[in-house]
Design an enzyme around this catalytic site. Structure first.
Site, PDB file in Angstrom:
ATOM      1  CD  GLU A  93       5.856  -0.250   9.401  1.00  0.00           C
ATOM      2  OE1 GLU A  93       4.901  -0.417   8.602  1.00  0.00           O
ATOM      3  OE2 GLU A  93       6.626   0.720   9.363  1.00  0.00           O
ATOM      4  CB  VAL A  94       2.424  -6.480   9.069  1.00  0.00           C
ATOM      5  CG1 VAL A  94       1.274  -7.479   9.077  1.00  0.00           C
ATOM      6  CG2 VAL A  94       1.930  -5.083   8.665  1.00  0.00           C
ATOM      7  CG  HIS A 102       5.542  -9.248   5.334  1.00  0.00           C
ATOM      8  ND1 HIS A 102       5.225  -9.247   6.672  1.00  0.00           N
ATOM      9  CD2 HIS A 102       6.247  -8.116   5.116  1.00  0.00           C
ATOM     10  CE1 HIS A 102       5.717  -8.152   7.238  1.00  0.00           C
ATOM     11  NE2 HIS A 102       6.355  -7.455   6.314  1.00  0.00           N
ATOM     12  CG  MET A 103      10.373 -12.276   0.385  1.00  0.00           C
ATOM     13  SD  MET A 103      10.902 -13.942  -0.107  1.00  0.00           S
ATOM     14  CE  MET A 103       9.727 -14.263  -1.391  1.00  0.00           C
ATOM     15  CG  HIS A 104       9.021  -6.024   1.909  1.00  0.00           C
ATOM     16  ND1 HIS A 104       8.202  -4.917   1.956  1.00  0.00           N
ATOM     17  CD2 HIS A 104       9.124  -6.455   3.194  1.00  0.00           C
ATOM     18  CE1 HIS A 104       7.842  -4.683   3.214  1.00  0.00           C
ATOM     19  NE2 HIS A 104       8.395  -5.613   3.985  1.00  0.00           N
ATOM     20  CB  ILE A 149      -0.949  -0.033   1.223  1.00  0.00           C
ATOM     21  CG1 ILE A 149      -2.211   0.772   0.970  1.00  0.00           C
ATOM     22  CG2 ILE A 149      -0.255   0.399   2.499  1.00  0.00           C
ATOM     23  CD1 ILE A 149      -3.313   0.511   1.989  1.00  0.00           C
TER      24      ILE A 149
HETATM   25  P1  AMP Z   1       7.169  -4.655   7.348  1.00  0.00           P
HETATM   26  O1  AMP Z   1       7.644  -3.308   7.810  1.00  0.00           O
HETATM   27  O2  AMP Z   1       8.263  -5.516   6.777  1.00  0.00           O
HETATM   28  O3  AMP Z   1       6.375  -5.362   8.419  1.00  0.00           O
HETATM   29  O4  AMP Z   1       6.222  -4.389   6.114  1.00  0.00           O
HETATM   30  C1  AMP Z   1       4.845  -4.225   6.226  1.00  0.00           C
HETATM   31  C2  AMP Z   1       4.393  -3.665   4.911  1.00  0.00           C
HETATM   32  O5  AMP Z   1       2.994  -3.824   4.823  1.00  0.00           O
HETATM   33  C3  AMP Z   1       4.685  -2.180   4.734  1.00  0.00           C
HETATM   34  O6  AMP Z   1       5.520  -2.001   3.593  1.00  0.00           O
HETATM   35  C4  AMP Z   1       3.297  -1.563   4.537  1.00  0.00           C
HETATM   36  O7  AMP Z   1       3.288  -0.525   3.577  1.00  0.00           O
HETATM   37  C5  AMP Z   1       2.490  -2.750   4.080  1.00  0.00           C
HETATM   38  N1  AMP Z   1       1.056  -2.690   4.361  1.00  0.00           N
HETATM   39  C6  AMP Z   1       0.455  -2.396   5.536  1.00  0.00           C
HETATM   40  N2  AMP Z   1      -0.882  -2.471   5.418  1.00  0.00           N
HETATM   41  C7  AMP Z   1      -1.134  -2.845   4.127  1.00  0.00           C
HETATM   42  C8  AMP Z   1      -2.316  -3.101   3.387  1.00  0.00           C
HETATM   43  N3  AMP Z   1      -3.530  -2.981   3.929  1.00  0.00           N
HETATM   44  N4  AMP Z   1      -2.194  -3.448   2.085  1.00  0.00           N
HETATM   45  C9  AMP Z   1      -0.987  -3.565   1.524  1.00  0.00           C
HETATM   46  N5  AMP Z   1       0.176  -3.352   2.178  1.00  0.00           N
HETATM   47  C10 AMP Z   1       0.105  -2.987   3.469  1.00  0.00           C
END
Ligand code: AMP
Length: 115
Positions: A96-97, A101-103, A31
């Site tokens: 953060e989440v 997940h893998m970017h 996002i």
């Molecule tokens: P991290 O900091 O590695 O946990 O990455 C979490 C990622 O999730 C961040 O890059 C956010 O921009 C992304 N993110 C959070 N909420 C959403 C959402 N609803 N849809 C898509 N991406 C999200």
């Protein structure tokens, strides 16, 4: 644990721009994109961080995440020029989440070292 925003995306409770899906893996656009292509690739099962992973238990699933990255990179035409895969872990990793997940980042030249 569990029931993060990514679980809601898996369950279609909130919208996301989904670009890839298999039985075990989902991928959707970040996002807040940090590159022209910025896709999050997640397992559908709830694993909070890299620390809960082991090669013996999750090797196949990790392979599926990599397969997804390669398919999506081809899909977006960034495979040949290259891309970056990132898994942030915990506070100092900038996670953060707390749903694994893998970017997948691509479409521009990346800097090193990362911030
Ligand atoms: P991290 O900091 O590695 O946990 O990455 C979490 C990622 O999730 C961040 O890059 C956010 O921009 C992304 N993110 C959070 N909420 C959403 C959402 N609803 N849809 C898509 N991406 C999200």
């Amino acid at each position: 644990m569990g029931n993060t925003i990514f679980t809601k995306i898996i369950n279609r409770e909130i919208p996301a721009a989904i670009v890839y899906e298999t039985e075990n893996v989902l991928a959707f656009k970040d996002i807040n994109p940090q590159a022209p292509v910025h896709i999050l690739i997640i397992p559908k099962t709830e694993i909070p961080t890299v620390r809960e992973l082991s090669g013996s238990e999750h090797g196949a699933l990790l392979g599926e995440l990599i397969d997804a990255a390669n398919v999506i990179a081809e899909q977006y035409g960034i495979a040949e020029d290259g891309f970056r895969l990132v898994m942030n872990c915990g506070k100092n990793g900038g996670q953060e989440v707390y749903h694994l997940h893998m970017h997948l980042l691509g479409g521009r030249s990346m800097q090193w070292p990362p911030g």
